[in-house]
Design an enzyme around this catalytic site. Structure first.
Site, PDB file in Angstrom:
ATOM      1  N   ALA A   1       0.879  -1.096  -0.124  1.00  0.00           N
ATOM      2  CA  ALA A   1      -0.085   0.064  -0.190  1.00  0.00           C
ATOM      3  C   ALA A   1       0.947   1.475  -0.139  1.00  0.00           C
ATOM      4  CB  ALA A   1      -0.963   0.014   1.194  1.00  0.00           C
TER       5      ALA A   1
ATOM      6  N   GLY B   1       0.465  -5.168   0.811  1.00  0.00           N
ATOM      7  CA  GLY B   1      -0.495  -5.026  -0.024  1.00  0.00           C
ATOM      8  C   GLY B   1      -0.345  -5.721  -1.162  1.00  0.00           C
TER       9      GLY B   1
ATOM     10  N   GLU C   1      -0.800  -9.378  -0.023  1.00  0.00           N
ATOM     11  CA  GLU C   1      -2.087  -9.362   0.037  1.00  0.00           C
ATOM     12  C   GLU C   1      -3.007  -9.483  -1.375  1.00  0.00           C
ATOM     13  OE1 GLU C   1      -1.916  -6.084   2.791  1.00  0.00           O
ATOM     14  OE2 GLU C   1      -2.595  -7.482   4.285  1.00  0.00           O
TER      15      GLU C   1
ATOM     16  N   GLU D   1       4.918  -5.179   7.510  1.00  0.00           N
ATOM     17  CA  GLU D   1       4.102  -4.046   8.218  1.00  0.00           C
ATOM     18  C   GLU D   1       4.550  -3.692   9.573  1.00  0.00           C
ATOM     19  OE1 GLU D   1       2.890  -6.209   6.105  1.00  0.00           O
ATOM     20  OE2 GLU D   1       1.102  -5.296   4.830  1.00  0.00           O
TER      21      GLU D   1
HETATM   22  N1  CAA Z   1       4.715   3.185  -0.772  1.00  0.00           N
HETATM   23  C1  CAA Z   1       5.048   4.289  -1.475  1.00  0.00           C
HETATM   24  N2  CAA Z   1       5.991   4.347  -2.289  1.00  0.00           N
HETATM   25  C2  CAA Z   1       6.834   3.422  -2.096  1.00  0.00           C
HETATM   26  C3  CAA Z   1       6.440   2.093  -1.532  1.00  0.00           C
HETATM   27  C4  CAA Z   1       5.267   1.840  -1.079  1.00  0.00           C
HETATM   28  N3  CAA Z   1       4.865   0.790  -0.330  1.00  0.00           N
HETATM   29  N4  CAA Z   1       7.557   1.186  -1.974  1.00  0.00           N
HETATM   30  C5  CAA Z   1       8.424   1.910  -2.801  1.00  0.00           C
HETATM   31  N5  CAA Z   1       7.901   3.043  -2.833  1.00  0.00           N
HETATM   32  C6  CAA Z   1       8.873   4.130  -3.510  1.00  0.00           C
HETATM   33  C7  CAA Z   1      10.028   4.741  -2.934  1.00  0.00           C
HETATM   34  O1  CAA Z   1       9.458   5.553  -1.858  1.00  0.00           O
HETATM   35  C8  CAA Z   1      10.738   5.281  -3.835  1.00  0.00           C
HETATM   36  O2  CAA Z   1      10.275   6.336  -4.230  1.00  0.00           O
HETATM   37  P1  CAA Z   1      11.306   7.761  -4.613  1.00  0.00           P
HETATM   38  O3  CAA Z   1      11.938   7.355  -5.899  1.00  0.00           O
HETATM   39  O4  CAA Z   1      10.273   8.816  -5.011  1.00  0.00           O
HETATM   40  O5  CAA Z   1      12.170   7.927  -3.420  1.00  0.00           O
HETATM   41  C9  CAA Z   1      10.576   4.530  -5.267  1.00  0.00           C
HETATM   42  O6  CAA Z   1       9.355   3.541  -4.830  1.00  0.00           O
HETATM   43  C10 CAA Z   1      11.516   3.281  -5.295  1.00  0.00           C
HETATM   44  O7  CAA Z   1      11.876   2.511  -3.952  1.00  0.00           O
HETATM   45  P2  CAA Z   1      13.255   2.466  -3.326  1.00  0.00           P
HETATM   46  O8  CAA Z   1      13.947   3.601  -3.624  1.00  0.00           O
HETATM   47  O9  CAA Z   1      13.042   2.180  -1.918  1.00  0.00           O
HETATM   48  O10 CAA Z   1      13.708   1.117  -4.103  1.00  0.00           O
HETATM   49  P3  CAA Z   1      14.630   0.101  -3.515  1.00  0.00           P
HETATM   50  O11 CAA Z   1      15.195  -0.847  -4.744  1.00  0.00           O
HETATM   51  O12 CAA Z   1      15.715   0.644  -2.719  1.00  0.00           O
HETATM   52  O13 CAA Z   1      13.939  -1.008  -2.361  1.00  0.00           O
HETATM   53  C11 CAA Z   1      11.917  -2.042  -1.636  1.00  0.00           C
HETATM   54  C12 CAA Z   1      12.799  -1.582  -2.732  1.00  0.00           C
HETATM   55  C13 CAA Z   1      12.628  -2.977  -0.508  1.00  0.00           C
HETATM   56  C14 CAA Z   1      10.679  -2.899  -2.097  1.00  0.00           C
HETATM   57  C15 CAA Z   1      11.557  -0.683  -0.941  1.00  0.00           C
HETATM   58  O14 CAA Z   1      10.972   0.106  -1.516  1.00  0.00           O
HETATM   59  C16 CAA Z   1      10.605  -1.023   0.373  1.00  0.00           C
HETATM   60  O15 CAA Z   1      10.864  -1.486   1.149  1.00  0.00           O
HETATM   61  N6  CAA Z   1       9.214  -0.338   0.146  1.00  0.00           N
HETATM   62  C17 CAA Z   1       8.124  -0.625   1.039  1.00  0.00           C
HETATM   63  C18 CAA Z   1       7.635  -2.078   1.232  1.00  0.00           C
HETATM   64  C19 CAA Z   1       6.645  -2.108   2.405  1.00  0.00           C
HETATM   65  O16 CAA Z   1       6.888  -1.517   3.477  1.00  0.00           O
HETATM   66  N7  CAA Z   1       5.565  -2.330   1.947  1.00  0.00           N
HETATM   67  C20 CAA Z   1       4.184  -2.461   3.059  1.00  0.00           C
HETATM   68  C21 CAA Z   1       3.390  -1.092   2.848  1.00  0.00           C
HETATM   69  S1  CAA Z   1       2.454  -1.031   4.304  1.00  0.00           S
HETATM   70  C22 CAA Z   1       0.900  -1.955   3.538  1.00  0.00           C
HETATM   71  O17 CAA Z   1       1.055  -2.598   2.574  1.00  0.00           O
HETATM   72  C23 CAA Z   1      -0.233  -2.153   4.547  1.00  0.00           C
HETATM   73  C24 CAA Z   1      -1.382  -2.888   4.377  1.00  0.00           C
HETATM   74  O18 CAA Z   1      -1.244  -4.235   4.466  1.00  0.00           O
HETATM   75  C25 CAA Z   1      -2.432  -2.446   3.769  1.00  0.00           C
END
Ligand code: CAA
Length: 276
Positions: free
Chosen positions: A83, A129, A132, A152
């Site tokens: 998400a 998400g 999910e 999460e």
């Molecule tokens: N939401 C918003 N933006 C996201 C995102 C997310 N879930 N995942 C990645 N992005 C964005 C980053 O912020 C980044 O944006 P900018 O270029 O503007 O800085 C871009 O996508 C590229 O990401 P990274 O630079 O972080 O890429 P990376 O290769 O270094 O890392 C990754 C990849 C390990 C997947 C890392 O992006 C990450 O950890 N992402 C988040 C994963 C996460 O925690 N997901 C759970 C979300 S909460 C949820 O889903 C709740 C639910 O159950 C409903």
């Protein structure tokens, strides 16, 4: 109102209205619907607008008479990285956040309830998400470079689009506790061992296509009934679940597809299913 078709004597055809999508692509090829998430710069994160489009495309899939199997996949290095954390960071009120979770669950429920088989073709990260969404599909195929997880708790959150419920139902409680409490990213090969994936491949799209083609050869009505029996049986005691199976078996035996499938076998020819 135009009457330009009045001169033609074509059979009236049902025109499916496909909305313009901004964050995904919808294509149908040989009975397979491909839904590709096209926001790779944000790793296909599920912002509210993306979730809305997924709900819309689910309706299109359900209504498109050409579609036998649907495949979800992502552009770039992620399937879906979760998400949208920016949007989630704004959630403060318990009721608003609860509604947010219910809204996301509803979108996943739409996918899970599609009356045809669905495949997640996990090309890269499937986190939060994103996993999910993959869990709401019937089958999961992944690239050998994919990473899956529910991270999460590392954000002070819990999975909110069905993860705490669908994951243990799929892989068992012990394994689900491991993944959810550690928040770790699981490599595809391990996810396969855990039962989280059905296949791992070098070329995930080719593997998903092959699986979809194998499925699409079968009776669409039987596929829908089998899927319904599997889904409805999960949450009820076995005697009741077996009743559900018998009811749906009964329905299968009233269909033209069943007449065709059994006749074709007895006549030693390939069946031609019409989905009726
Ligand atoms: N939401 C918003 N933006 C996201 C995102 C997310 N879930 N995942 C990645 N992005 C964005 C980053 O912020 C980044 O944006 P900018 O270029 O503007 O800085 C871009 O996508 C590229 O990401 P990274 O630079 O972080 O890429 P990376 O290769 O270094 O890392 C990754 C990849 C390990 C997947 C890392 O992006 C990450 O950890 N992402 C988040 C994963 C996460 O925690 N997901 C759970 C979300 S909460 C949820 O889903 C709740 C639910 O159950 C409903």
């Amino acid at each position: 109102m135009s009457h330009e078709h009045d001169d033609h004597h074509e059979a009236p055809s049902f025109a499916l209205e496909i909305p313009e999508f901004e964050y995904l692509r919808y294509e149908v090829d040989e009975g397979i619907a491909w839904v590709t998430f096209t926001r790779p710069k944000a790793l296909n994160a599920l912002a509210a607008d993306v979730l809305r489009e997924i709900a819309e495309v689910s309706e299109v899939i359900a209504e498109d008479p050409e579609v036998r199997v649907a495949v979800f996949t992502g552009e770039g290095k992620a399937f879906v990285a979760g998400a949208d954390i920016g949007e989630i960071s704004e959630l403060k009120e318990v009721f608003v956040a609860r509604e947010y979770s219910l809204g996301g669950q509803e979108v996943m429920n739409h996918i899970a309830a599609l009356p045809l088989p669905t495949i997640a073709a996990i090309n890269g990260y499937a986190l939060g998400g994103g996993l999910e969404l993959a869990l709401a599909c019937d089958l999961r195929v992944a690239s050998n470079k994919a990473k899956l997880g529910l991270p999460e708790v590392g954000l002070g959150l819990i999975p909110g689009f069905g993860g705490t419920q669908r994951l243990p139902r799929l892989i068992g409680a012990g394994r689900a506790y491991d993944l959810i409490l550690t928040a770790r990213h699981v490599p595809a090969e391990e996810a396969l061992q855990l039962g989280l994936l059905n296949r791992v491949a070098d070329d995930v799209i080719a593997a998903a296509r092959k699986l979809a083609q194998q499925i699409a050869k079968n009776s669409p009505v039987a596929l829908a009934l089998a899927k319904e029996s599997l889904a409805r049986g999960v949450d009820v005691p076995l005697p009741e679940a077996l009743e559900i199976e018998a009811d749906l078996f009964g329905m299968a035996c009233t269909t033209k597809d069943m007449r065709e499938g059994t006749s074709a076998f007895l006549e030693k020819r390939a069946p031609e299913f019409k989905g009726e």
